[in-house]
Structure formats: structure tokens, C-alpha cells
Design a protein around this motif. Structure first.
Motif, short mmCIF file in Angstrom:
data_model
loop_
_atom_site.label_atom_id
_atom_site.label_comp_id
_atom_site.label_asym_id
_atom_site.label_seq_id
_atom_site.Cartn_x
_atom_site.Cartn_y
_atom_site.Cartn_z
N TRP A 147 11.80 -4.46 -38.36
CA TRP A 147 12.28 -3.11 -38.67
C TRP A 147 13.13 -2.53 -37.55
N VAL A 148 12.79 -2.85 -36.30
CA VAL A 148 13.61 -2.39 -35.18
C VAL A 148 14.99 -3.05 -35.26
N GLY A 149 15.02 -4.35 -35.54
CA GLY A 149 16.29 -5.06 -35.68
C GLY A 149 17.14 -4.50 -36.81
N ILE A 150 16.52 -4.25 -37.94
CA ILE A 150 17.25 -3.68 -39.08
C ILE A 150 17.76 -2.28 -38.72
N GLY A 151 16.93 -1.50 -38.05
CA GLY A 151 17.34 -0.14 -37.65
C GLY A 151 18.53 -0.15 -36.71
N ILE A 152 18.47 -1.02 -35.69
CA ILE A 152 19.59 -1.12 -34.75
C ILE A 152 20.86 -1.52 -35.49
N MET A 153 20.73 -2.47 -36.39
CA MET A 153 21.89 -2.95 -37.12
C MET A 153 22.49 -1.84 -38.00
N LEU A 154 21.67 -1.16 -38.75
CA LEU A 154 22.17 -0.12 -39.65
C LEU A 154 22.77 1.06 -38.89
N VAL A 155 22.11 1.51 -37.84
CA VAL A 155 22.61 2.65 -37.07
C VAL A 155 23.94 2.30 -36.41
N SER A 156 24.02 1.10 -35.81
CA SER A 156 25.27 0.72 -35.14
C SER A 156 26.41 0.54 -36.13
N LEU A 157 26.13 -0.01 -37.29
CA LEU A 157 27.18 -0.18 -38.29
C LEU A 157 27.65 1.17 -38.82
N LEU A 158 26.72 2.06 -39.09
CA LEU A 158 27.08 3.39 -39.58
C LEU A 158 27.91 4.13 -38.53
N PHE A 159 27.46 4.10 -37.27
CA PHE A 159 28.20 4.73 -36.19
C PHE A 159 29.59 4.10 -36.07
N GLY A 160 29.66 2.77 -36.12
CA GLY A 160 30.94 2.08 -35.98
C GLY A 160 31.94 2.45 -37.06
N ILE A 161 31.48 2.52 -38.29
CA ILE A 161 32.36 2.87 -39.41
C ILE A 161 32.90 4.29 -39.23
N ILE A 162 32.02 5.22 -38.90
CA ILE A 162 32.46 6.61 -38.72
C ILE A 162 33.39 6.73 -37.52
N TYR A 163 33.03 6.10 -36.41
CA TYR A 163 33.82 6.22 -35.18
C TYR A 163 35.22 5.63 -35.35
N VAL A 164 35.31 4.47 -35.96
CA VAL A 164 36.63 3.84 -36.15
C VAL A 164 37.51 4.69 -37.04
N ASN A 165 36.94 5.29 -38.05
CA ASN A 165 37.74 6.08 -38.99
C ASN A 165 38.09 7.47 -38.49
N LYS A 166 37.30 8.02 -37.58
CA LYS A 166 37.54 9.40 -37.13
C LYS A 166 38.16 9.49 -35.74
N SER A 167 38.02 8.48 -34.92
CA SER A 167 38.48 8.55 -33.53
C SER A 167 39.99 8.35 -33.42
N LYS A 168 40.60 9.07 -32.49
CA LYS A 168 42.03 8.90 -32.22
C LYS A 168 42.27 7.74 -31.26
N ARG A 169 41.20 7.17 -30.75
CA ARG A 169 41.30 6.06 -29.80
C ARG A 169 42.03 4.85 -30.40
N PHE A 170 41.95 4.69 -31.69
CA PHE A 170 42.51 3.51 -32.34
C PHE A 170 43.90 3.75 -32.91
N LYS A 171 44.45 4.91 -32.67
CA LYS A 171 45.81 5.24 -33.11
C LYS A 171 46.77 4.94 -31.96
N ASN A 172 47.93 4.41 -32.27
CA ASN A 172 48.95 4.19 -31.25
C ASN A 172 49.49 5.51 -30.77
N GLN A 173 49.78 5.62 -29.50
CA GLN A 173 50.26 6.86 -28.91
C GLN A 173 51.75 7.10 -29.15
N GLU A 174 52.43 6.14 -29.74
CA GLU A 174 53.88 6.21 -29.92
C GLU A 174 54.29 7.21 -30.99
N GLU A 175 53.34 7.64 -31.82
CA GLU A 175 53.68 8.53 -32.93
C GLU A 175 54.02 9.92 -32.46
#
Length: 109
Positions: free
Chosen positions: A81-109
Motif C-alpha cells: 500500500w505504501v508503494g501504491i500510494g507513492i506511485m499514485l501521488v507522484s504520478l498525479l503530482f507529475g501530471i498536474i505539474y507538467v501541465n501547469k508549470s511554465k518550467r517546460f515552456k520555451n522562453q523564446e515566445e
């Protein structure tokens, strides 16, 4: 339990290989959504930052799989259950962070 042990080890090896591949900025075509973007959209993405972050996510997944491995060996249910929890929380965080963060946008725009 032997089958789960083998499958977990195989997954760990695959995730470690992906982590190394992503760390060096390669394998972006393996990231869901990125491979379906047009060339115009891909130019708006900081591929190095994205692949480095995906590398970190793969390492976290391996960490979660270590708990699955320990569960397979010792058959202590909370480890799974700890392994499943770590996996689910990290995946959920990763999906939200990648889609909302400006870190992954090129600065050239």
C-alpha cells in the motif's frame, strides 16, 4: 508471489533504463502526448527540462517499486500500500505539474 517478484524486478529495470534515457535528454518521443504534438507545438516545449523531470519521475517510480519488491519477499501488506500510494501521488503530482508549470515552456515566445 514469485511471478510478482519477477514482474517487479523487470519493471524496475525498465524504469531505470527510462530514467537514464530521459536524464540525457533522449526518448522524448516516449512521453505520452509529446509524440502526438505537431512540430510547431513541440518547438514551444523545453524538451531538456521535460525529459529531466520525467527522469526524476521514473526514479520515484523505482522507489515505489522497491516497496512492492519488499512486499513480494516478506508478504507484509502495508508495504504494498505504501508503494501504491507513492506511485499514485507522484504520478498525479507529475501530471498536474507538467501541465501547469511554465518550467517546460520555451522562453523564446
Amino acid at each position: 508471489m514469485v511471478i510478482m517478484l519477477i514482474v517487479t524486478i523487470i519493471l524496475m529495470v525498465v524504469f531505470i533504463a527510462l530514467a537514464v534515457l530521459f536524464y540525457f535528454g533522449k526518448g522524448a518521443m516516449l512521453i505520452a502526448g509529446f509524440n502526438t504534438m505537431s512540430e510547431e507545438e513541440k518547438k514551444k516545449i523545453n524538451v531538456k527540462a521535460l525529459t529531466r523531470f520525467m527522469s526524476l519521475l521514473m526514479v520515484i517510480q523505482v522507489f515505489a517499486l522497491i516497496f512492492w519488491l519488499l512486499f513480494s519477499i516478506f508478504e507484509i501488506q502495508p508495504l504494498l500500500w505504501v508503494g501504491i500510494g507513492i506511485m499514485l501521488v507522484s504520478l498525479l503530482f507529475g501530471i498536474i505539474y507538467v501541465n501547469k508549470s511554465k518550467r517546460f515552456k520555451n522562453q523564446e515566445e
